[in-house]
Write a protein that holds these residues in place. Sequence first.
Motif, PDB file in Angstrom:
ATOM      1  N   VAL A  91       0.856  -1.187   0.000  1.00 14.88           N
ATOM      2  CA  VAL A  91       0.000   0.000   0.000  1.00 14.88           C
ATOM      3  C   VAL A  91       0.889   1.233   0.000  1.00 14.88           C
ATOM      4  O   VAL A  91       1.924   1.276   0.687  1.00 14.88           O
ATOM      5  CB  VAL A  91      -0.917   0.010   1.245  1.00 14.88           C
ATOM      6  CG1 VAL A  91      -1.684   1.319   1.336  1.00 14.88           C
ATOM      7  CG2 VAL A  91      -1.871  -1.173   1.203  1.00 14.88           C
ATOM      8  N   ILE A 103      -8.867  -1.455  -1.534  1.00 13.92           N
ATOM      9  CA  ILE A 103      -8.799  -0.743  -0.254  1.00 13.92           C
ATOM     10  C   ILE A 103     -10.069   0.071  -0.070  1.00 13.92           C
ATOM     11  O   ILE A 103     -10.514   0.771  -0.983  1.00 13.92           O
ATOM     12  CB  ILE A 103      -7.573   0.178  -0.205  1.00 13.92           C
ATOM     13  CG1 ILE A 103      -6.290  -0.610  -0.492  1.00 13.92           C
ATOM     14  CG2 ILE A 103      -7.474   0.876   1.153  1.00 13.92           C
ATOM     15  CD1 ILE A 103      -5.069   0.265  -0.681  1.00 13.92           C
ATOM     16  N   ILE A 133      -3.317   5.443  -1.151  1.00 14.53           N
ATOM     17  CA  ILE A 133      -4.199   6.233  -0.290  1.00 14.53           C
ATOM     18  C   ILE A 133      -3.642   7.654  -0.265  1.00 14.53           C
ATOM     19  O   ILE A 133      -2.521   7.886   0.208  1.00 14.53           O
ATOM     20  CB  ILE A 133      -4.239   5.658   1.135  1.00 14.53           C
ATOM     21  CG1 ILE A 133      -4.731   4.205   1.113  1.00 14.53           C
ATOM     22  CG2 ILE A 133      -5.121   6.518   2.034  1.00 14.53           C
ATOM     23  CD1 ILE A 133      -4.563   3.485   2.429  1.00 14.53           C
ATOM     24  N   SER A 159      -3.324  -8.856   4.061  1.00 14.12           N
ATOM     25  CA  SER A 159      -4.565  -8.685   3.306  1.00 14.12           C
ATOM     26  C   SER A 159      -5.789  -9.058   4.140  1.00 14.12           C
ATOM     27  O   SER A 159      -5.704  -9.826   5.108  1.00 14.12           O
ATOM     28  CB  SER A 159      -4.537  -9.550   2.043  1.00 14.12           C
ATOM     29  OG  SER A 159      -3.431  -9.217   1.233  1.00 14.12           O
ATOM     30  N   ASP A 215      -3.783   0.958  -5.299  1.00 12.33           N
ATOM     31  CA  ASP A 215      -3.087   0.666  -4.034  1.00 12.33           C
ATOM     32  C   ASP A 215      -2.592   1.915  -3.315  1.00 12.33           C
ATOM     33  O   ASP A 215      -1.791   1.821  -2.382  1.00 12.33           O
ATOM     34  CB  ASP A 215      -1.884  -0.252  -4.297  1.00 12.33           C
ATOM     35  CG  ASP A 215      -2.301  -1.621  -4.812  1.00 12.33           C
ATOM     36  OD1 ASP A 215      -3.404  -2.075  -4.449  1.00 12.33           O
ATOM     37  OD2 ASP A 215      -1.534  -2.224  -5.590  1.00 12.33           O
ATOM     38  N   ARG A 274      -8.169  -4.825   8.787  1.00  5.84           N
ATOM     39  CA  ARG A 274      -8.406  -3.398   8.985  1.00  5.84           C
ATOM     40  C   ARG A 274      -7.197  -2.761   9.680  1.00  5.84           C
ATOM     41  O   ARG A 274      -6.552  -3.387  10.527  1.00  5.84           O
ATOM     42  CB  ARG A 274      -9.658  -3.184   9.842  1.00  5.84           C
ATOM     43  CG  ARG A 274     -10.918  -3.727   9.213  1.00  5.84           C
ATOM     44  CD  ARG A 274     -12.120  -3.527  10.102  1.00  5.84           C
ATOM     45  NE  ARG A 274     -13.347  -3.959   9.428  1.00  5.84           N
ATOM     46  CZ  ARG A 274     -14.569  -3.786   9.926  1.00  5.84           C
ATOM     47  NH1 ARG A 274     -14.726  -3.188  11.111  1.00  5.84           N
ATOM     48  NH2 ARG A 274     -15.624  -4.203   9.246  1.00  5.84           N
ATOM     49  N   TYR A 275      -6.947  -1.510   9.321  1.00 11.84           N
ATOM     50  CA  TYR A 275      -5.810  -0.797   9.894  1.00 11.84           C
ATOM     51  C   TYR A 275      -6.223   0.628  10.263  1.00 11.84           C
ATOM     52  O   TYR A 275      -7.118   1.207   9.644  1.00 11.84           O
ATOM     53  CB  TYR A 275      -4.639  -0.757   8.908  1.00 11.84           C
ATOM     54  CG  TYR A 275      -4.121  -2.128   8.577  1.00 11.84           C
ATOM     55  CD1 TYR A 275      -3.118  -2.710   9.335  1.00 11.84           C
ATOM     56  CD2 TYR A 275      -4.667  -2.850   7.510  1.00 11.84           C
ATOM     57  CE1 TYR A 275      -2.649  -3.981   9.043  1.00 11.84           C
ATOM     58  CE2 TYR A 275      -4.210  -4.121   7.211  1.00 11.84           C
ATOM     59  CZ  TYR A 275      -3.214  -4.689   7.990  1.00 11.84           C
ATOM     60  OH  TYR A 275      -2.768  -5.948   7.706  1.00 11.84           O
ATOM     61  N   ILE A 279      -9.050   1.912   7.548  1.00 12.68           N
ATOM     62  CA  ILE A 279      -9.179   1.350   6.215  1.00 12.68           C
ATOM     63  C   ILE A 279      -9.271  -0.171   6.315  1.00 12.68           C
ATOM     64  O   ILE A 279      -8.898  -0.759   7.337  1.00 12.68           O
ATOM     65  CB  ILE A 279      -7.997   1.735   5.311  1.00 12.68           C
ATOM     66  CG1 ILE A 279      -6.681   1.239   5.930  1.00 12.68           C
ATOM     67  CG2 ILE A 279      -7.962   3.239   5.071  1.00 12.68           C
ATOM     68  CD1 ILE A 279      -5.488   1.321   4.992  1.00 12.68           C
ATOM     69  N   GLU A 280      -9.760  -0.796   5.258  1.00 14.96           N
ATOM     70  CA  GLU A 280      -9.796  -2.254   5.201  1.00 14.96           C
ATOM     71  C   GLU A 280      -9.288  -2.706   3.835  1.00 14.96           C
ATOM     72  O   GLU A 280      -9.654  -2.135   2.800  1.00 14.96           O
ATOM     73  CB  GLU A 280     -11.207  -2.778   5.429  1.00 14.96           C
ATOM     74  CG  GLU A 280     -11.271  -4.303   5.461  1.00 14.96           C
ATOM     75  CD  GLU A 280     -12.641  -4.844   5.837  1.00 14.96           C
ATOM     76  OE1 GLU A 280     -12.798  -6.081   5.853  1.00 14.96           O
ATOM     77  OE2 GLU A 280     -13.541  -4.033   6.123  1.00 14.96           O
ATOM     78  N   LEU A 281      -8.435  -3.751   3.858  1.00 11.10           N
ATOM     79  CA  LEU A 281      -7.886  -4.297   2.625  1.00 11.10           C
ATOM     80  C   LEU A 281      -8.762  -5.460   2.186  1.00 11.10           C
ATOM     81  O   LEU A 281      -8.505  -6.626   2.505  1.00 11.10           O
ATOM     82  CB  LEU A 281      -6.440  -4.756   2.829  1.00 11.10           C
ATOM     83  CG  LEU A 281      -5.342  -3.694   2.697  1.00 11.10           C
ATOM     84  CD1 LEU A 281      -5.578  -2.501   3.609  1.00 11.10           C
ATOM     85  CD2 LEU A 281      -3.977  -4.300   2.953  1.00 11.10           C
ATOM     86  N   LYS A 282      -9.822  -5.138   1.463  1.00 11.27           N
ATOM     87  CA  LYS A 282     -10.763  -6.166   0.996  1.00 11.27           C
ATOM     88  C   LYS A 282     -10.267  -6.792  -0.302  1.00 11.27           C
ATOM     89  O   LYS A 282      -9.343  -6.299  -0.958  1.00 11.27           O
ATOM     90  CB  LYS A 282     -12.134  -5.539   0.789  1.00 11.27           C
ATOM     91  CG  LYS A 282     -12.823  -5.106   2.073  1.00 11.27           C
ATOM     92  CD  LYS A 282     -14.261  -4.692   1.800  1.00 11.27           C
ATOM     93  CE  LYS A 282     -15.003  -4.403   3.100  1.00 11.27           C
ATOM     94  NZ  LYS A 282     -16.429  -4.079   2.857  1.00 11.27           N
ATOM     95  N   ILE A 314      -8.848   7.096  -2.525  1.00  7.11           N
ATOM     96  CA  ILE A 314      -8.185   5.810  -2.700  1.00  7.11           C
ATOM     97  C   ILE A 314      -8.284   5.399  -4.162  1.00  7.11           C
ATOM     98  O   ILE A 314      -9.376   5.317  -4.729  1.00  7.11           O
ATOM     99  CB  ILE A 314      -8.807   4.738  -1.798  1.00  7.11           C
ATOM    100  CG1 ILE A 314      -8.660   5.153  -0.323  1.00  7.11           C
ATOM    101  CG2 ILE A 314      -8.154   3.386  -2.036  1.00  7.11           C
ATOM    102  CD1 ILE A 314      -9.388   4.255   0.647  1.00  7.11           C
TER     103      ILE A 314
END
Length: 454
Positions: free
Chosen positions: A96, A150, A166, A127, A164, A130-131, A143-146, A161
């Motif tokens: 990211v 993102i 932000i 992956s 990859d 959530r962060y 954020i969440e890496l779905k 976003i």
Amino acid sequence: MKKIISLIFLILPSLTQAFEIQINPGEYKGTYGVMGETSTLTGTQSVELDQGVYHIIVGAISSFQFTVLEDGSVEINSPLSATSVENQITMTTQEVNIDVAGYEGKWSLPAVRPSQKGSVEAITLVSGLRYLIQVAAVDSMAIELKESGIVALNKPVATTILNDTITFNTASVAVNPGDYKGPWLLSEILDSMTGVKENISLVLGLKYLVQLGAVGSFYINMTASGDLVSQKLESASVENNVLNFNTYFVDIDANDYSDSWLIATVTEAFNGVRSGVALIPGVSFRLDLENGASKTFAISSHCLEELSSIMVGENNFSYKCSKEKEVPFSCEKKVYEVKKVRCRGSFVAKNMDQLNEYIENEGMFGGKYKSLKLFFSPSEDIEVHSPCHIQVKARHSINVNNICLDGRKGVSVKAHKKAKISANNIFLLSSKGKVRLKKNLNIESDNLVIDAKK
């Protein structure tokens, strides 16, 4: 016999078997841990776990689930986040990018990446999780890496976003401390400074902490549309995205305390009375004494109306506030373009209207300059500059704040023997003549200035 059997059951060893489970975070460099089983871990680690269901916490706010089976192998319940082979767990990662877009303050990924400034490319994250992105000191976004990409979980106005990357959405603001001369800062954005600061880029939709002096602070917000908002209108207002500090001018009297004192980081040390200290209402400051005692205090509109006090140990300090700074009265000799002025006759002023007429005409009537005879007792401040002579003859007392008499060819002051001329500031000036005061003139002033050529 029943009692003996019961004892045998109590001393039987546990049949539960612990298995060695290997956890490989791959390229992820942040922290993780098995909830309830380990402390914070980094890098590849082996842990002893019984058969059962567990969670691996990754970063600050997210986790994925796995199961230790009865044969010691591992089954992953969150396939986006990790894979497993026998007793080995390998986290699935992706990269990211963070583009701060002009924001110059600190940001961090708590428990993943320490606080830093500037944009960063290729941050490796696990992956499917959530962060938290912490911005400056007091606010954050998630954020969440779905699988689909993102996603911003909250405060979507704060970022844009794309793929990859932000990117922070920012707007520019300024800070004007006005008459406040002490230090201020934007926590984890601007270091302590004094004076005006322009072109400060802040991330939209977030809250920020303004700190002042040694102990004071208040919050500001950036709206979704990029407008700056003060959360404490008593302390600061906003106009055209400029944060303007509100100030009161405070006169502080140490009363019976004779040693030095100061307002921490705002003033130098002094003794006795200090006038006109610019402080911000609604914000805490600390009064420190030479003897080691100190007291945190805050001023409010209450001090505009009456005398207030601060108890510092056993010492009582009193203070009074005003919204306008008291400017010391000053008067200087007027410089005339014409070197020689011929004065003919006199203009007699017997009231304020006539005196103002003389001032407006600068002493010229009918094309001729005239001297001034001030033959009344003004009840308001007077400032007269005459190209000729000024004569004052007061039958009654004069009691005003300020008197300035600047007669180019001289000034003379007389008063009835029972009359007194009283003012905080009295300036008697002449660039070409003398200043004459009647013998035994009753004059009283905190600041009497006599400046004459002769």
